[in-house]
Design an enzyme around this catalytic site. Structure first.
Site, PDB file in Angstrom:
ATOM      1  N   SER A 137     -33.479  32.170   6.760  1.00  0.00           N
ATOM      2  CA  SER A 137     -33.611  31.972   8.204  1.00  0.00           C
ATOM      3  C   SER A 137     -33.419  30.513   8.567  1.00  0.00           C
ATOM      4  O   SER A 137     -33.757  29.619   7.789  1.00  0.00           O
ATOM      5  CB  SER A 137     -34.992  32.423   8.675  1.00  0.00           C
ATOM      6  OG  SER A 137     -35.194  32.049  10.019  1.00  0.00           O
ATOM      7  N   TYR A 150     -44.067  31.309   8.459  1.00  0.00           N
ATOM      8  CA  TYR A 150     -42.844  32.077   8.192  1.00  0.00           C
ATOM      9  C   TYR A 150     -41.727  31.134   7.736  1.00  0.00           C
ATOM     10  O   TYR A 150     -41.053  31.365   6.728  1.00  0.00           O
ATOM     11  CB  TYR A 150     -42.446  32.810   9.474  1.00  0.00           C
ATOM     12  CG  TYR A 150     -41.088  33.482   9.466  1.00  0.00           C
ATOM     13  CD1 TYR A 150     -40.888  34.696   8.821  1.00  0.00           C
ATOM     14  CD2 TYR A 150     -40.005  32.911  10.150  1.00  0.00           C
ATOM     15  CE1 TYR A 150     -39.649  35.316   8.845  1.00  0.00           C
ATOM     16  CE2 TYR A 150     -38.761  33.528  10.181  1.00  0.00           C
ATOM     17  CZ  TYR A 150     -38.583  34.728   9.527  1.00  0.00           C
ATOM     18  OH  TYR A 150     -37.363  35.335   9.546  1.00  0.00           O
TER      19      TYR A 150
END
Lengths: 245, 439
Positions: A137, A150
């Site tokens: 990501s 995250y």
């Protein structure tokens, strides 16, 4: 001719399903792995019917590292391409307050994907061929207040993939890192996403399929993200810490 | 959100749910009055409910296919276009198809659609082996002619008012190619086209485009188009080598809502004159691809925008054979007298009736469309009255404005259907249409 089988890990996500459709349309057999995989039987049937490929379903818990070896042994055949789409966004505020919640996010985004990808890489290296695609990501490019639990796990996975690519580049195994920006999926449902930075799952799948064919190393699915993240990484920490990006 | 049917009238503010699995669907059911919606190709208000309109398009997986008998099992949101794209290359075609391929299979069952082969093969429902229906409390019932037979019969053509159709098993038919051998026969008037329909009962497909503007001796002049699935030996050598391959054609799209004035008596008349001249010139046999034959309008995406932002209204009735000639004559006279041109007017011979609320019955069906206006609304009231006088009934998938009393007078089954819905406590499955029609 049936093209080489593709293993999709975390197959219940929208990006995973879009990838399954894209690879099946190109004639690849599919191995779909996920937790609560019984829900995937209908998807496997659909892919097989529409595209005339074989599609199998496999139970896999990404937090159960001990099961990874037997899981790989149970596949009908060692795949030519393995794609890890596993990801859990969690809620930043909850992750800050509750170590158990943070652990789940860290293990699901880093520990599980890294360990499994590593095991697959060993088998590919032994065979001397294979493609590993890890979906990481842009959140891993720089820690931000809004999602750093995250993001840090994804940063770990990005680094892991980079190292793996370096190690295996002379062993016939290609490793590609994918850094999607915003994608319109269940994970982001309800979020107010900027249109120009947001991709549809099918567009992400197409981008990954094309990039893998060209053996690219690191891709941002929408090219504008490369620019955005270059800028974000270049901001001096002294200034960055005061921003709310 | 604001939603509308294919006719773009009416437009209503509805709460729309788009569940992705049965658990989410059950939660949507708990919201109270609700109706399932497929791909929005119903013309009027049959797939809208202000309280909860349930978009079923996420249920779009194909589940099983049996090569021996052609049985395909799909989730209700699968598009007919996808079925054709998947199975025509393998030698299978839908047993019945409406005039667009952008419909869901669930919608095809709910409207019990018919096609150009109705006179021979009946409606889509005839080819349904079973279906899974989610009822009032979220339980799922398998319905077939053997199991829950009454519910099965009412669901076919039941406009979604018996529950949420989840899965459908139906039979495809084998075909040798993707091509249709088309024969066009010009007819000078209504009597002639009806005689041609009768003389060509054996044809697999038959439909006529009828000119609704011309009066006098040529009233009802038509072009009757017959069709057969072409066998491989009817194809040219090149096509025979790949009988299911059809070269891609460009898809056009209506880019903006046209001003309503674009379609007026002059343009419609010009279109009809041109069409019938072409029909006479092109009379005879030709081989055309499946897409052009069955779905000429699908080639123009969003063609409904030619009627402008106010939308249009469809009218489709069926008249029993005995009263058809007289009734059609009265309908055509009323249309001509009103000066309202129908751009597309389709006449078709129909075969026998199916059960439940299924629309078709033995006789002739006439389908028309009119741009939305006060004048066309009053014309349609006239057409309703003429249809009632001749013992005809109306197609609910096209209706957007009929009065409840008109439905009751045209179709005695409506009362039985409403009673059955009360008895089985199905009252929360209701659409704006069913509320208007007191079903």
């Amino acid at each position: 001719m049936t093209a080489q089988p593709v293993l999709i890990i975390g197959a219940r996500s929208d990006i995973a399903m879009a990838l399954a459709r894209r690879y099946a349309a190109a004639g690849h057999d599919l191995q779909l792995a996920a937790r609560r995989s019984e829900g995937l039987a209908a998807d496997a049937a659909d892919l097989a019917l529409r595209h005339g490929v074989k599609a199998s379903v496999h139970e896999l818990d990404i937090l159960d590292a001990a099961s990874f070896g037997p899981f790989l042994d149970s596949l009908p055949v060692l795949p030519a391409t393995a794609i890890c789409v596993v990801g859990v966004l969690g809620e930043q505020a909850v992750s800050e307050a509750d170590p158990a919640a943070a652990t789940l996010v860290i293990r699901s985004n880093y520990e599980g994907p890294a360990l499994l990808t590593g095991l697959i890489a060993n088998r590919f290296a032994e065979r001397g061929s294979g493609t590993i695609i890890g979906i990481s990501s842009v959140a891993g490019d720089r820690g931000r207040a809004s999602n750093y639990v995250y993001g840090s796990a994804k940063a770990g996975y990005t680094a892991f993939l980079s190292g793996l690519r370096n190690r295996l580049s002379k062993r016939g195994v290609h490793v590609m890192t994918v850094l999607p920006g915003f994608v319109r999926t269940r994970m982001t449902a309800g979020m107010d996403l900027p249109l120009r930075l947001t991709a549809e799952p099918d567009a992400v799948a197409e981008g990954i399929y094309q990039a893998a064919a060209k053996r690219r190393d690191v891709i941002y699915v929408k090219p504008i993200w490369r620019l955005v993240m270059t800028v974000i990484r270049a901001i001096p920490e002294r200034i960055f810490k005061g921003t709310s990006l | 959100m604001m939603i509308e049917g294919w006719g773009r009238f009416p437009r209503q503010l509805c709460r729309v749910h788009a569940p992705r699995d049965e658990a989410a669907l059950r939660m949507a059911l708990a919201e109270g009055p609700r109706i399932a919606r497929g791909n929005g190709r119903g013309y009027g208000d049959c797939a809208m409910q202000r309280n909860a309109t349930i978009d079923m398009r996420a249920f779009r997986r194909m589940l099983a296919f049996e090569e021996e008998n052609g049985q395909l099992v799909v989730e209700a949101g699968v598009l007919l276009a996808d079925v054709i794209a998947t199975f025509l290359p393998r030698g299978w075609f839908p047993p019945v198809t409406p005039g667009t391929k952008f419909v869901t299979i669930g919608g095809m069952v709910a409207a019990d659609v018919h096609g150009k082969n109705h006179h021979r093969d009946g409606t889509f429902g005839r080819f349904v082996d079973w279906l899974d229906l989610m009822t009032e409390d979220g339980t799922v019932l398998r319905c077939s002619p053997q199991e829950n037979a009454e519910l099965f019969a009412w669901t076919i053509g039941g406009m979604g008012l018996t529950g949420i159709i989840l899965r459908v098993a139906f039979r495809l038919r084998r075909v040798e190619s993707a091509w249709i051998r088309q024969t066009t026969l010009p007819a000078r008037d209504l009597g002639e086209v009806m005689a041609l329909f009768e003389a060509n009962e054996a044809a697999t497909y038959s439909v006529a485009w009828i000119d609704c503007l011309t009066t006098g001796a040529a009233m009802g002049r038509s072009a009757l188009m017959l069709g057969e699935h072409a066998t491989t030996d009817e194809l040219s050598r090149v096509r025979r080598s790949a009988p299911f391959h059809v070269p891609r054609k460009p898809v056009r799209k209506v880019p903006v809502d046209l001003p309503q004035v674009a379609l007026n008596r002059m343009t419609v008349r010009a279109f009809n004159a041109l069409y019938h001249r072409n029909a006479r010139a092109g009379a005879g046999t030709s081989v055309v691809d499946w897409d052009s034959y069955f779905y000429p309008l699908d080639a123009i995406l969003e063609w409904n925008r030619i009627y402008g932002a106010r939308g249009f209204m469809q009218f489709q009735c069926v008249l029993p054979t005995g009263a058809a000639k007289e009734g059609l004559t009265a309908l055509l006279q009323a249309i001509a007298a009103s000066g309202q041109g129908s751009f597309l007017s389709v006449l078709k011979r129909m075969g026998g009736e199916a059960g439940g609320m299924s629309f078709p019955r033995e006789g002739y069906t006439l389908a028309l469309d009119f741009p939305f206006s006060e004048r066309s609304a009053s014309l349609m009231d006239r057409l309703d009255a003429i249809t009632l006088d001749h013992g005809g009934r109306f197609y609910l998938a096209k209706d957007a404005r009929m009065a409840a009393a008109t439905l009751r007078r045209s179709d005695p089954r409506a009362g039985a259907f409403a009673a059955m819905r009360r008895e089985c406590a199905l009252g929360l499955f209701r659409s704006s249409q069913s509320e208007r029609l007191c079903l």
